[in-house]
Write a protein that holds these residues in place. Structure first.
Motif, PDB file in Angstrom:
ATOM      1  N   ASN A 172       2.671   1.524  15.141  1.00  0.00           N
ATOM      2  CA  ASN A 172       1.531   1.949  14.320  1.00  0.00           C
ATOM      3  C   ASN A 172       1.769   1.663  12.836  1.00  0.00           C
ATOM      4  OD1 ASN A 172       0.204   2.881  16.571  1.00  0.00           O
ATOM      5  ND2 ASN A 172       0.972   4.997  16.360  1.00  0.00           N
ATOM      6  N   LEU A 173       3.017   1.868  12.392  1.00  0.00           N
ATOM      7  CA  LEU A 173       3.352   1.597  10.989  1.00  0.00           C
ATOM      8  C   LEU A 173       3.172   0.126  10.664  1.00  0.00           C
ATOM      9  CD1 LEU A 173       4.480   2.467   8.238  1.00  0.00           C
ATOM     10  CD2 LEU A 173       6.785   2.142   9.156  1.00  0.00           C
ATOM     11  N   LEU A 174       3.654  -0.745  11.559  1.00  0.00           N
ATOM     12  CA  LEU A 174       3.512  -2.184  11.333  1.00  0.00           C
ATOM     13  C   LEU A 174       2.048  -2.615  11.330  1.00  0.00           C
ATOM     14  CD1 LEU A 174       6.461  -3.542  13.541  1.00  0.00           C
ATOM     15  CD2 LEU A 174       6.333  -3.410  11.032  1.00  0.00           C
ATOM     16  N   GLU A 175       1.258  -2.005  12.239  1.00  0.00           N
ATOM     17  CA  GLU A 175      -0.173  -2.318  12.271  1.00  0.00           C
ATOM     18  C   GLU A 175      -0.860  -1.872  10.986  1.00  0.00           C
ATOM     19  OE1 GLU A 175      -1.784  -0.522  15.733  1.00  0.00           O
ATOM     20  OE2 GLU A 175      -0.936  -2.020  17.124  1.00  0.00           O
ATOM     21  N   PHE A 176      -0.456  -0.683  10.510  1.00  0.00           N
ATOM     22  CA  PHE A 176      -1.040  -0.180   9.256  1.00  0.00           C
ATOM     23  C   PHE A 176      -0.693  -1.097   8.089  1.00  0.00           C
ATOM     24  CE2 PHE A 176      -0.508   2.294   5.359  1.00  0.00           C
ATOM     25  CZ  PHE A 176      -1.776   2.842   5.229  1.00  0.00           C
TER      26      PHE A 176
ATOM     27  N   GLY B 161       0.158  -4.238   8.225  1.00  0.00           N
ATOM     28  CA  GLY B 161      -0.519  -5.522   8.386  1.00  0.00           C
ATOM     29  C   GLY B 161      -1.995  -5.457   8.042  1.00  0.00           C
ATOM     30  N   LYS B 162      -2.614  -4.330   8.341  1.00  0.00           N
ATOM     31  CA  LYS B 162      -4.051  -4.170   8.081  1.00  0.00           C
ATOM     32  C   LYS B 162      -4.348  -4.036   6.593  1.00  0.00           C
ATOM     33  CE  LYS B 162      -7.971  -1.275   9.459  1.00  0.00           C
ATOM     34  NZ  LYS B 162      -8.397  -0.118  10.268  1.00  0.00           N
ATOM     35  N   HIS B 163      -3.423  -3.386   5.860  1.00  0.00           N
ATOM     36  CA  HIS B 163      -3.677  -3.109   4.436  1.00  0.00           C
ATOM     37  C   HIS B 163      -2.729  -3.879   3.516  1.00  0.00           C
ATOM     38  CE1 HIS B 163      -6.396   0.191   5.494  1.00  0.00           C
ATOM     39  NE2 HIS B 163      -5.474   0.597   6.372  1.00  0.00           N
TER      40      HIS B 163
ATOM     41  N   LEU C 198      -0.060  -5.872  -1.855  1.00  0.00           N
ATOM     42  CA  LEU C 198       0.183  -7.027  -2.723  1.00  0.00           C
ATOM     43  C   LEU C 198      -0.517  -6.861  -4.068  1.00  0.00           C
ATOM     44  CD1 LEU C 198      -0.132  -9.977  -0.172  1.00  0.00           C
ATOM     45  CD2 LEU C 198       1.925  -9.238  -1.385  1.00  0.00           C
ATOM     46  N   PHE C 199      -1.745  -6.306  -4.027  1.00  0.00           N
ATOM     47  CA  PHE C 199      -2.492  -6.081  -5.271  1.00  0.00           C
ATOM     48  C   PHE C 199      -1.736  -5.137  -6.209  1.00  0.00           C
ATOM     49  CE2 PHE C 199      -5.481  -3.310  -7.581  1.00  0.00           C
ATOM     50  CZ  PHE C 199      -6.089  -4.261  -8.389  1.00  0.00           C
TER      51      PHE C 199
END
Length: 288
Positions: free
Chosen positions: A3-7, A9-11, A16-17
């Motif tokens: 779940n952490l990796l998915e989170f 990857g999603k955001h 980066l911003f």
């Protein structure tokens, strides 16, 4: 973990911003004006609060050493006052003269006590932040002193904090005189040892000795005359050979600096401005 990796990857674009924003701000304040750097680093409310909390914790654990220093200093000052009192009474047979001298020396000045909450001594242009600002009466170009001697001059102030350019800063320039000799020069710091600075432009005809004390001259409206600066340790010729350069051991220990006073000379400054205006008016009338 998934779940952490998915989170992430999603955001990832938001992370980066934020990263690029931080890098951009660091480059901005490092590459631009000295004033911007000073304000960003220690005069704003958030940074000031953080420095203040850190300073309180440090000060708490150093109270024992501070009390010992204050006790020793008070004993020394009391002995000096006694010596001066005896000498004045013997010379003038007037026990009220000492009180008059004290009052005259501080006339026109008000002291604003403050705590040092941030202090650097290892940079080429060191800065000090204190916990008093414009709301407390602190303004740009006011002098700052400690119980041992000169500290520096207020560079800028926000509502509740102020940044000081101390003696340990290459932009510092304080008018000094050799005590009881009458010759004056300007105090500078070239980097290196934090307990040493230089007095430049002392005239070649000046007569003095190693061990003489250097104090503020009183030629400006920043410091009263006679505030301790340090003691002459070495004497050199200036680069052009037209004056002396004095190496001075500073009276203020900037590594242990905790309590200071800002010298509010508003009343004296107004009087000096009025006096100068009157002189200018008289000169204009004489020309007419």
């Amino acid at each position: 973990m998934r779940n952490l990796l998915e989170f992430l990857g999603k955001h990832n674009h938001w992370f980066l911003f934020v990263l690029f924003e931080i890098i951009g701000l660091v480059w901005l304040f490092r590459g631009h004006t000295y004033q911007g750097s000073v304000w960003f680093s220690s005069a704003n409310v958030v940074a000031g609060k953080l420095y203040e909390w850190d300073s309180k914790v440090t000060a708490y654990f150093s109270l024992g050493d501070i009390n010992e220093q204050l006790t020793a200093r008070n004993v020394y000052l009391e002995s000096q006052v006694k010596v001066l009192s005896d000498r004045l009474e013997q010379t003038s047979a007037d026990s009220t003269l000492l009180a008059q001298v004290k009052a005259q020396s501080l006339e026109g000045y008000r002291l604003i006590p403050a705590k040092v909450i941030s202090n650097t001594i290892s940079e080429k242009d060191n800065l000090i932040t204190i916990d008093k600002g414009e709301a407390d009466g602190v303004k740009k170009d006011m002098g700052v002193v400690s119980g041992h001697g000169v500290v520096g001059i207020v560079y800028l102030a926000s509502a509740h904090y102020a940044v000081i350019i101390p003696v340990l800063n290459r932009q510092s320039n304080i008018s000094c005189t050799i005590k009881d000799r009458g010759y004056f020069g300007y105090l500078h710091w070239d980097g290196g040892y934090t307990d040493m600075a230089y007095v430049d432009d002392v005239p070649r005809h000046a007569r003095f000795r190693k061990g003489d004390y250097v104090v503020t001259s009183g030629y400006s409206e920043v410091f009263p005359a006679g505030i301790m600066v340090g003691q002459v340790k070495y004497v050199f010729n200036s680069a052009d050979g037209l004056s002396f350069r004095l190496k001075v051991k500073l009276a203020t220990d900037f590594g242990k600096l905790r309590d200071v006073c800002v010298v509010d000379n508003t009343e004296l400054s107004e009087r000096m401005q009025l006096l100068n205006a009157a002189k200018d008016s008289i000169l204009l009338k004489q020309k007419d």
